[in-house]
Design a protein around this motif. Structure first.
Motif, mmCIF file in Angstrom:
data_model
loop_
_atom_site.group_PDB
_atom_site.id
_atom_site.type_symbol
_atom_site.label_atom_id
_atom_site.label_comp_id
_atom_site.label_asym_id
_atom_site.label_seq_id
_atom_site.Cartn_x
_atom_site.Cartn_y
_atom_site.Cartn_z
ATOM 1 N N ASN A 1 -12.752 2.915 -6.446
ATOM 2 C CA ASN A 1 -12.525 1.949 -6.968
ATOM 3 C C ASN A 1 -12.248 2.218 -8.523
ATOM 4 O O ASN A 1 -10.358 1.068 -8.578
ATOM 5 N N GLN B 1 -8.534 3.779 -7.574
ATOM 6 C CA GLN B 1 -7.671 2.101 -7.857
ATOM 7 C C GLN B 1 -7.360 1.861 -6.607
ATOM 8 O O GLN B 1 -6.151 1.774 -5.693
ATOM 9 N N ASP C 1 0.945 -1.400 -0.691
ATOM 10 C CA ASP C 1 0.242 -0.054 0.003
ATOM 11 C C ASP C 1 0.604 1.099 0.579
ATOM 12 O O ASP C 1 0.299 2.007 -0.489
ATOM 13 N N ASN D 1 -7.773 0.499 -2.119
ATOM 14 C CA ASN D 1 -7.647 -0.733 -0.979
ATOM 15 C C ASN D 1 -8.171 -0.488 -0.371
ATOM 16 O O ASN D 1 -7.947 -1.572 1.003
#
Length: 257
Positions: free
Chosen positions: A217, A221, A115, A223
């Motif tokens: 999303n 993108q 991340d 998460n």
């Protein structure tokens, strides 16, 4: 000439040794901290801020780029530990994860590293085009935000860490209320109806834009939540941050530029 060269070499060795003395031992025992997932997690969350500026060292104490450091965290078998130092610089060093260490620690570090690496690679790029209306009906877009620092919080109603930091981010808005060049806005997954009911109980001082799940999303993108963005006055991503603590530090720096 030979005498001068000898003096220069001696001076370089001395200054190098002096520089090294500024770096002390790891602030926690790298072996001991691996014996408990809970103990490691508390340390990681409180002491390792990968989104901040820091000097990165590999496992042999060689200075490497931040990108290489994060890549090794994402794909390697290392644990990051901060070193004690005599200056204000943060020094993070990689230590090998031991064979008997709880595999959950490695898996979590790899995810954190992934991340952080992804966020780091977004820095300096243009924030995806947007044109949305917030809950008050105000239009917000890249064009309308030109020349301003934009702080963006990405969240959703059922994200506990997202909601937990509401009091802190609200305080941050209050702190910068006199800065007309700093705008706080948030992107939420939930519908306008759901958000209005929720925010009546849990106020958020940011402007709130509903129905952003697809945008977050696909365009961003994302998460993990919360995720914070700081955009500079040119519309470029200055920082991508995972929590309030790192946001507070980064905004203080950006606001002085």
């Amino acid at each position: 000439m030979k005498k001068s060269i000898t003096i220069i070499i001696a001076f370089l060795i001395f200054t190098s040794s002096f520089s090294q003395t500024k770096l002390g031992n790891p602030e926690v025992d790298p072996i001991q901290i691996q014996k408990s997932y809970t103990e490691w997690s508390v340390y990681q969350n409180k002491n390792i801020m990968l989104s901040r500026d820091f000097t990165a060292l590999d496992s042999s104490s060689k200075e490497i780029s931040k990108e290489a450091f994060l890549n090794q965290l994402a794909n390697g078998n290392f644990i990051p530990i901060r070193l004690k130092s005599e200056d204000a610089v943060y020094y993070y060093k990689l230590f090998k994860i031991l064979p008997k260490t709880d595999t959950s620690i490695k898996a979590t570090i790899n995810q954190i590293g992934f991340d952080a690496y992804k966020n780091y690679k977004m820095e300096g790029t243009a924030f995806p085009k947007f044109s949305f209306k917030d809950l008050e009906g105000n239009l917000v877009s890249n064009e309308s935000m030109k020349g301003k620092i934009i702080v963006i919080k990405c969240w959703y109603i059922h994200c506990t860490p997202c909601i937990k930091e509401f009091p802190q981010v609200n305080k941050l808005v209050e702190e910068y209320k006199d800065r007309k060049d700093i705008i706080f806005m948030s992107l939420a997954e939930d519908s306008a109806e759901q958000l209005k009911i929720f925010l009546a109980r849990k106020p958020l001082s940011y402007s709130v834009i509903p129905d952003m799940k697809v945008y977050m999303n696909e365009a961003l993108q994302l998460n993990s939540f919360p995720t914070h963005f700081i955009l500079n006055k040119e519309g470029l991503i200055s920082k991508v941050l995972p929590n309030f603590e790192s946001l507070e530090v980064a905004l203080a720096k950006e606001s002085k530029l």
